[in-house]
Write a protein that holds these residues in place. Structure first.
Motif, short mmCIF file in Angstrom:
data_model
loop_
_atom_site.label_atom_id
_atom_site.label_comp_id
_atom_site.label_asym_id
_atom_site.label_seq_id
_atom_site.Cartn_x
_atom_site.Cartn_y
_atom_site.Cartn_z
N HIS A 76 0.84 -1.20 0.00
CA HIS A 76 0.00 0.00 0.00
C HIS A 76 0.87 1.25 0.00
CE1 HIS A 76 -3.69 -2.23 0.64
NE2 HIS A 76 -3.04 -2.95 1.53
N LYS A 77 0.46 2.25 -0.78
CA LYS A 77 1.19 3.52 -0.85
C LYS A 77 0.98 4.31 0.44
CE LYS A 77 0.43 3.97 -5.78
NZ LYS A 77 -0.88 3.89 -6.40
N MET B 276 1.71 11.50 -0.36
CA MET B 276 1.88 10.06 -0.56
C MET B 276 0.77 9.30 0.16
SD MET B 276 3.72 7.65 -1.97
CE MET B 276 5.36 8.20 -2.30
N LYS C 189 -2.50 9.56 -1.81
CA LYS C 189 -2.55 8.88 -3.12
C LYS C 189 -3.29 7.56 -3.00
CE LYS C 189 -1.33 8.52 -7.47
NZ LYS C 189 -1.82 9.40 -8.49
N GLU D 119 -2.33 0.50 -4.21
CA GLU D 119 -1.15 -0.35 -4.09
C GLU D 119 -0.14 -0.01 -5.17
OE1 GLU D 119 -2.47 -4.40 -4.27
OE2 GLU D 119 -3.32 -4.33 -2.27
N TRP D 120 1.11 -0.35 -4.89
CA TRP D 120 2.19 -0.11 -5.86
C TRP D 120 2.13 -1.18 -6.93
CZ3 TRP D 120 4.34 4.28 -6.45
CH2 TRP D 120 4.59 5.11 -5.38
N ASP E 281 2.16 1.96 -11.68
CA ASP E 281 2.37 3.07 -10.73
C ASP E 281 3.85 3.28 -10.46
OD1 ASP E 281 -0.33 3.55 -10.56
OD2 ASP E 281 -0.60 2.56 -8.62
N THR F 203 4.98 15.25 -3.15
CA THR F 203 5.77 14.23 -2.48
C THR F 203 7.08 14.84 -1.98
OG1 THR F 203 6.75 12.02 -2.64
CG2 THR F 203 6.93 13.40 -4.58
#
Length: 183
Positions: free
Chosen positions: A108-109, A122, A125, A128-129, A133, A148
């Motif tokens: 997860h971001k 961040m 946002k 998930e990465w 992404d 960021t």
């Protein structure tokens, strides 16, 4: 103690100071430091488009799924060395300026990462990465997540980004499988 002994002590102190002063002048004349023309280091950061208007669209690149089919983990590990200034990669290593990247693919971001304090942008946002992404983020971190705290300019070369993402896939107890390229 008579005055003659006192004069000898004061003379020795004065002579020592005089010798040090002459040595200092001589050293400065022989080894004169050259000040830099521009102090400090320049940090490469992509600049925003002037006038506040929309930035020119970047050239269309290959889909990340297709690039990952020819990516090299070894090249990715070598390219990721530039990230070592701010990140760690091995399981259990501490965070640095940036979080530890072990298990980042599919994570997860803006969450977890061993208590790392992510920027508000961040955290906001979400999601998930995914490979796409990561590809967009590594192309331009500030372009993908405005606000960021990551001060990295990005990796402009498609194949190098794919190599790094392929390497990041290997950093997990159970690696996320690489996607298959759609035709």
């Amino acid at each position: 103690m008579d005055s003659f002994e006192l004069n000898k002590i004061l003379g020795a102190i004065l002579a020592s100071c005089l010798v040090l002063l002459v040595m200092n002048f001589t050293a400065n004349a022989l080894f004169a430091p050259v000040p830099p023309a521009k102090p400090g280091f320049e940090i490469a950061v992509k600049e925003e488009a002037a006038g506040g208007g929309e930035a020119a669209a970047p050239a269309k690149s290959e889909p990340i799924e297709k690039l990952l089919q020819t990516a090299s983990v070894e090249k990715g590990a070598a390219a990721a060395k530039k990230c070592l200034a701010c990140h760690t990669f091995a399981k259990g290593e501490p965070n640095r300026v940036g979080p530890n990247l072990w298990g980042i693919v599919g994570d997860h971001k803006g969450e977890g990462r061993g208590g790392f304090n992510f920027s508000a942008a961040m955290k906001a946002k979400g999601g998930e990465w995914t490979d796409e992404d990561l590809n967009q983020f590594l192309t331009s971190p500030k372009g993908f997540i405005p606000g960021t705290a990551m001060g990295f300019a990005g990796i402009p070369k498609d194949s190098e980004r794919a190599d790094v993402i392929d390497y990041l896939h290997t950093l997990a107890d159970t690696p996320v499988p690489l996607p298959t390229a759609s035709k």
